[in-house]
Design a protein around this motif. Structure first.
Motif, short mmCIF file in Angstrom:
data_model
loop_
_atom_site.label_atom_id
_atom_site.label_comp_id
_atom_site.label_asym_id
_atom_site.label_seq_id
_atom_site.Cartn_x
_atom_site.Cartn_y
_atom_site.Cartn_z
N ALA A 96 0.81 -1.36 -0.06
CA ALA A 96 -0.05 0.03 0.00
C ALA A 96 0.70 1.39 0.04
CB ALA A 96 -0.88 -0.15 1.11
N GLU A 109 2.35 1.63 -3.53
CA GLU A 109 1.07 2.23 -4.43
C GLU A 109 1.22 3.63 -4.30
OE1 GLU A 109 -3.24 1.45 -5.81
OE2 GLU A 109 -2.35 -0.10 -4.89
N LEU A 110 1.08 4.06 -3.01
CA LEU A 110 1.02 5.80 -2.78
C LEU A 110 1.99 6.30 -3.31
CD1 LEU A 110 -0.47 5.65 0.73
CD2 LEU A 110 -1.55 6.17 -1.09
N TRP A 127 -4.46 -4.34 3.49
CA TRP A 127 -3.23 -3.92 3.07
C TRP A 127 -2.27 -3.39 4.14
CZ3 TRP A 127 -8.25 -1.66 3.63
CH2 TRP A 127 -8.28 -0.58 4.30
N THR A 172 1.15 -1.08 5.21
CA THR A 172 2.02 0.08 4.94
C THR A 172 3.10 0.23 6.07
OG1 THR A 172 0.61 1.00 6.72
CG2 THR A 172 -0.01 1.39 4.38
N ASP A 226 -0.19 6.46 6.25
CA ASP A 226 -0.30 5.96 5.02
C ASP A 226 -1.67 4.92 4.83
OD1 ASP A 226 1.62 6.96 3.62
OD2 ASP A 226 3.09 5.21 3.54
N TYR A 254 -4.48 5.24 2.03
CA TYR A 254 -4.62 3.93 0.95
C TYR A 254 -6.26 3.80 1.09
CZ TYR A 254 -4.22 -0.36 -1.67
OH TYR A 254 -4.58 -1.21 -2.35
N LEU A 300 -8.07 6.14 -0.94
CA LEU A 300 -8.00 6.12 -2.59
C LEU A 300 -9.29 6.16 -3.40
CD1 LEU A 300 -4.80 3.80 -3.17
CD2 LEU A 300 -4.92 6.38 -3.41
#
Length: 539
Positions: A379, A382-383, A492, A494, A511, A515, A518
């Motif tokens: 996660a 992806e951020l 997820w 982080t 985070d 996430y 999103l």
């Protein structure tokens, strides 16, 4: 036509003997439903009457209408007694099951030492108990305890035990490697010899993993002619565990061509393994074959480049066949292919020749050098990639936080967090209490965001890990915090790194919220929504 193998799952009985595993009646019911959906042929539920939760389980499981046969476990009648007056056998009958598993001694050493009876009486105990349950209409599976050790020491007696059980009408004669000390070639040789001693006998295998050979011994027994396999999900069991059905089933079905649970059911294997792990509250090893999170994970750049061309280069089966999936990890070992693959999975378009792409590669490697670990924090990765690609809308920004931890003599520690963030131009100041600093921060941040993003009410932190990165610095060492979060549909991970564990936790916590949000839009962009006039939210 492929030979069918009968799969017997004993997670609910033998599996619960593993250290740290305790299942309630509700837990057992949930797992039984999942195993039935997977398509195992037998589900061993426990020992009727041994405890209140097993009594409840056998009562409730009758109402489920499962396709799998639920079995009850028990031992043969007591020495110098009568089978139809044995309380243990009566409890099996009262449980309402269609099949029973009876365990009896097959090693002469155990007969003399543990049972303290004669070899002849042990044979009578086995015969009488099986015959009695057969007369009552039950299918009977006989587990010959310590069979391989018994055969090595006194083969004639070990064979006579199975012969007597067969004579009494046992439907399966299961050879148990109870101490887990046998080797595959020994198992194969002994099973092969039994085919001449007991031609056509319905043989089964039950192995333990004390030499880390339970799966290998099971496969060896099947190749020697066994048609019934016992084991547990994820290999749970006493000491080093039982034979792991999550490895046995795909090995038999995909590698050796046997029919175990059917192709349509096999793709449920990973989901079932992880579900049982969750209910048992035992973390699955990430590197568990077939069903582990890292079973089809690739980290080295050369490997990733190859699997993107053809997955057979570094994968022995298609992960989807067992319900798993391929994963590409990003780390300091990452090459161009890793980032391209991850970006593609996220629907992002990265040009490997662009300056932007080179910058994000450099940033990832620099962060890994500082102690970040993105292979376990998809996660956060992806951020980072979405931010580099200009596709990340920040819905809130951090301004400050304070922590108060108070300990008074004779009273528990009290943790309180004060968080200040900005949402759509509005400063929000909240306070939250918790059973620790991280829990207090989570409560305060969540309180600030919930008024704008109600979906966060379905999200919670499910795991929290702290790793000291350089222990030579003692209490001043940098730490890495990994947080796992879940909502109704997804989970997820982080990551945060700092010399201060609270700051690292905050970074991973923020985070996890970013996430979770999103795809949502800022409150200032929602027509008709007005922001609160008061920027302070009380406890």
């Amino acid at each position: 036509m492929s030979k069918s193998i009968s799969i017997f799952d004993t997670t609910l009985r033998d599996g619960t003997q593993g250290e740290g595993i305790s299942l309630s009646a509700d837990d057992k019911i949930k797992i039984a439903k999942k195993l039935d959906a997977l398509g195992v042929h037998y589900i061993e539920g426990g020992i009727p009457g041994s405890n209140s939760k097993d009594i409840e389980f056998f009562k409730r499981v009758q109402e489920l209408g499962l396709t799998s046969k639920v079995t009850a476990f028990g031992s043969t009648r007591r020495k110098d007694s009568i089978a139809d007056q044995d309380a243990n056998l009566h409890r099996i009958l009262e449980s309402g099951v269609r099949a029973a598993t009876l365990v009896g001694k097959s090693w002469d050493f155990h007969v003399h030492t543990a049972l303290q009876t004669t070899l002849e009486e042990n044979l009578a105990m086995i015969f009488d108990s099986i015959a009695y349950l057969k007369q009552q209409g039950l299918e009977v599976i006989f587990d010959a305890e310590h069979f391989f050790d018994g055969f090595k020491n006194n083969p004639e007696y070990a064979v006579s035990v199975l012969s007597k059980a067969r004579e009494a009408g046992a439907d399966w004669l299961v050879m148990c490697d109870t101490n887990g000390g046998s080797l595959p070639h020994e198992v194969h040789g002994i099973v092969t010899s039994l085919n001449s001693h007991l031609p056509g006998a319905p043989l089964g295998i039950h192995t333990h993993n004390d030499c880390e050979l339970a799966v290998a011994n099971t496969l060896s027994a099947v190749q020697a002619g066994v048609g019934h396999v016992q084991g547990t999900m994820n290999g749970y069991g006493e000491r080093c565990g039982n034979a792991n059905l999550c490895s046995i089933i795909p090995n038999l079905q995909l590698k050796l061509g046997y029919d175990c649970i059917g192709e349509d059911n096999l793709h449920h294997l990973t989901n079932t393994a992880r579900y049982v792990s969750e209910i048992a509250n035992v973390n699955m090893p990430v590197n568990q074959p077939y069903v582990g999170n890292a079973a089809f994970a690739h980290k080295g750049g050369i490997h990733v480049s190859a699997i993107l061309r053809d997955s057979r280069t570094y994968e022995h089966i298609e992960p989807e066949k067992v319900g798993n999936k391929q994963r590409v990890l990003v780390s300091e070992l990452a090459g161009q292919s890793n980032i391209v693959s991850k970006a593609h999975d996220m629907g992002l378009d990265f040009d490997p020749s662009s300056e932007q792409y080179k910058l994000v590669i450099g940033k990832i490697k620099d962060l890994e050098h500082q102690g970040y670990q993105f292979e376990g924090a998809d996660a956060s990765l992806e951020l980072l990639l979405r931010e580099a690609n200009g596709e990340l809308q920040e819905l809130f920004t951090f301004e400050s936080f304070k922590m108060l931890v108070e300990k008074t003599a004779g009273r528990p520690v009290v943790s309180e967090a004060f968080v200040k963030i900005n949402v759509a131009g509005q400063s929000i100041y909240t306070a939250g209490e918790g059973n620790g600093p991280v829990n207090a921060l989570d409560n305060a941040l969540r309180k600030a965001l919930l008024q704008y993003f109600p979906s966060l009410k379905d999200m919670h932190l499910s795991d929290y890990k702290v790793r000291v990165l350089d222990d030579k610095d003692a209490t001043a060492a940098r730490v890495r915090v990994l947080i796992e979060s879940k909502n109704i549909e997804n989970s997820w991970n982080t990551v945060g790194v700092s010399g201060n564990v609270i700051e690292a936790s905050w970074e991973a916590l923020v985070d996890s919220m970013r996430y979770a949000l999103l795809g949502q839009i800022s409150p200032s962009e929602t027509e008709g929504d007005s922001l609160p006039r008061q920027g302070i939210v009380n406890h």
